[in-house]
Enzyme design. Structure first.
Site, short mmCIF file in Angstrom:
data_model
loop_
_atom_site.label_atom_id
_atom_site.label_comp_id
_atom_site.label_asym_id
_atom_site.label_seq_id
_atom_site.Cartn_x
_atom_site.Cartn_y
_atom_site.Cartn_z
N GLY A 201 0.81 -1.22 0.00
CA GLY A 201 0.00 0.00 0.00
C GLY A 201 0.84 1.26 0.00
O GLY A 201 0.35 2.36 -0.23
N THR B 12 10.68 -2.95 0.40
CA THR B 12 11.40 -2.97 1.68
C THR B 12 12.37 -1.81 1.77
O THR B 12 12.50 -1.15 2.80
CB THR B 12 12.15 -4.31 1.84
OG1 THR B 12 11.21 -5.37 1.95
CG2 THR B 12 13.04 -4.30 3.07
N LYS C 28 19.06 4.70 6.85
CA LYS C 28 20.04 5.76 6.59
C LYS C 28 19.65 7.06 7.28
O LYS C 28 20.52 7.85 7.68
CB LYS C 28 20.20 5.99 5.08
CG LYS C 28 20.63 4.76 4.30
CD LYS C 28 21.78 4.01 4.98
CE LYS C 28 22.01 2.65 4.35
NZ LYS C 28 21.09 1.60 4.80
N SER D 79 12.72 -9.73 -1.11
CA SER D 79 13.13 -10.71 -0.10
C SER D 79 12.49 -10.38 1.23
O SER D 79 11.91 -9.32 1.44
CB SER D 79 14.65 -10.72 0.04
OG SER D 79 15.13 -9.43 0.43
N ASP E 233 16.00 -9.28 -5.66
CA ASP E 233 16.33 -10.21 -4.58
C ASP E 233 15.73 -11.59 -4.77
O ASP E 233 16.23 -12.56 -4.19
CB ASP E 233 15.81 -9.66 -3.24
CG ASP E 233 16.63 -8.50 -2.71
OD1 ASP E 233 17.54 -8.04 -3.42
OD2 ASP E 233 16.37 -8.07 -1.57
N MET F 58 21.72 -9.32 -2.76
CA MET F 58 20.44 -8.68 -2.46
C MET F 58 20.68 -7.20 -2.17
O MET F 58 20.77 -6.77 -1.02
CB MET F 58 19.76 -9.39 -1.29
CG MET F 58 19.28 -10.79 -1.63
SD MET F 58 18.39 -11.56 -0.27
CE MET F 58 17.81 -13.08 -1.07
N HIS G 88 42.09 18.67 -5.14
CA HIS G 88 42.78 18.71 -3.85
C HIS G 88 42.27 19.90 -3.03
O HIS G 88 42.10 21.00 -3.58
CB HIS G 88 44.29 18.88 -4.07
CG HIS G 88 45.07 19.06 -2.79
ND1 HIS G 88 45.38 18.01 -1.97
CD2 HIS G 88 45.57 20.18 -2.20
CE1 HIS G 88 46.06 18.46 -0.93
NE2 HIS G 88 46.19 19.80 -1.04
#
Length: 467
Positions: free
Chosen positions: A37, A42, A52, A146, A314, A320, A446
């Protein structure tokens, strides 16, 4: 009368929704089905994205608590867990709505429901109200992803015995957290809660953490996590858990067998891996084969042995990873459209989003030795990188592995700040068949952390200039 589509995708994670988007770009009419929904799979809902958000927030908290003073910044900060969780939820909501927008933009119908293949070219979708909608299509794409790998003898309640899903939604900081599994997910979530105040113990069945990573990197990685306060009990298996009031009594024993002991904890995170989600899709009934691990069997072009049925992500072989699923989605869509879609699995990076991060692409030293491939190694520590010193992030190193004869880059492994961003250069090098000298002779700005990768490439031929 069934609704007609060119392709129907079952699953709306990074594999499924990107397949729908690319197919739409190529002029095909698609439907993308997901039972959750909230589109995004996942990854967006209870995986990559919310984790994260918590990793970033907890890193900033610890940085303010422990490291600001070194930089001449005096601050007093405290944790506001409900607000941190609200930020995570807001990010997830914005991105899942973004997926729905992208599907609509590319003329793919987003359908909420449980998809099942009724026959070749026919998908039935059962909605929350029990009503069934039938879709006719030329192509069916299985992109169901998965699910959490269960641990024998342990029942996950997502409150005190949690999977990654529950670990992303704890209502308070546990005093003690036991993490079962020393892989990417367990270490990331363990590091979140350690930074927020938990005593974290990682129990791993193998004799090392992060199996699959370069061995030298894994050893140094564990040492760094240990210095941060994370504890490890390796070569150990969990054989049971009992609830005793507010305490969990976790029974463990040596992986090779031996005396059992009991570890007390407040919350236990079960993170021993993931398994393909392929049950209940009607695969056996139409003759789609699965391998011994339950993954949908496909050829190199993502075709199953049933005409018009494809699989990506997956639920088929391979790592995965969300970006692997996305790459397969693009390649498969182009194959369906009559183009030449291909994925170079040697150029798919992997990242552990701890602090410091760990990123890898290509072969490890162990894999090259096992294959009998002669190689050269170049390493460069972040302690010698100017940018790393200025931002007080000198832990770790970059390592480049190149073919001993051709100098072609075979693998790159980075342990350090921003490793997940730095690895993109290495993935591009492998994709284009670059030599370590190509990296070494390419100008890098650099001072940047990316110079460590360049210096490691220089070190392959023994001419690193900054150490």
């Amino acid at each position: 009368m069934a609704d007609q589509f060119d392709a129907v995708i079952i699953g709306a994670g990074p594999g499924g929704y990107n397949a729908a988007i690319r197919l739409g770009q190529l002029g095909l009419k698609t439907a993308c089905i997901d039972a959750r929904g909230s589109f995004g799979g996942t990854c967006l809902n209870v995986g990559c994205i919310p984790s994260k958000a918590l990793l970033h927030a907890s890193e900033r908290l610890e940085e303010a608590q422990k490291n600001f003073a070194k930089l001449g910044i005096k601050a007093q900060v405290e944790l506001d867990l409900p607000t941190m969780m609200a930020h995570k939820t807001k990010v997830v909501g914005e991105l899942t709505k973004g997926v729905e927008f992208l599907l609509k933009k590319n003329k793919s119908e987003a359908i909420v429901g449980q998809g099942r293949i009724a026959a070749a070219g026919k998908v039935e979708v059962k909605g929350a109200d029990g009503a069934v909608r039938t879709l006719q299509t030329k192509h069916i794409v299985i992109a169901t992803g998965s699910d959490v790998m269960p641990l024998a003898g342990v029942t996950i309640d997502e409150e005190r015995i949690v999977s990654s899903t529950g670990a992303l939604a704890l209502k308070s900081v546990p005093k003690r957290l036991l993490v079962v599994g020393g892989g990417y997910i367990g270490l990331e979530l363990g590091s979140v809660w350690r930074r927020l105040g938990s005593e974290v113990l990682v129990v791993e069945f193998l004799d090392r953490i992060t199996p699959g990573l370069d061995g030298e990197v894994a050893k140094q990685f564990q040492r760094i996590l240990g210095r941060q306060g994370m504890k490890f009990q390796l070569s150990t298996k969990v054989v049971g858990v009992e609830k005793s009031g507010d305490t969990l009594k976790v029974s463990v024993e040596p992986a090779a067998g031996g005396e059992r002991q009991v570890i007390e904890t407040d919350v236990m995170l079960v993170s021993i891996g993931r398994r393909p989600f392929t049950d209940g899709l009607g695969l056996d009934e139409i003759g789609v084969k699965r391998d011994g691990k339950g993954r949908v069997a496909t050829d190199a072009h993502f075709k199953t042995d049933v005409e018009g049925v494809w699989a990506i992500g997956d639920c088929r072989e391979g790592p995965m990873l969300a970006h692997k699923a996305e790459d397969e989605a693009v390649a498969m869509a182009e194959n369906i459209a009559g183009r030449a879609g291909h994925v170079n699995y040697d150029a798919i990076p992997s990242v552990v989003y701890t602090a410091p991060e760990v990123a890898s692409v290509g072969k490890t030293e162990e894999e090259l030795k096992a294959a009998g491939i002669a190689y050269k190694t170049g390493k460069f520590p972040f302690t010698a990188n100017a940018r790393a010193k200025t931002i007080a992030a000198t832990e770790g190193f970059a390592k480049v592995l190149a073919d001993a004869k051709t100098d072609r880059v075979l693998g790159v492994h980075i342990l350090g700040a921003e490793a997940g961003n730095l690895i993109a250069e290495a993935a591009l090098a492998i994709e284009f068949g670059a030599a370590s000298e190509d990296i070494a002779r390419t100008s890098h700005a650099h001072p940047t952390l990316s110079e460590a990768v360049r210096q490691a490439a220089m070190a392959v031929e023994g001419w690193a200039m900054q150490m």
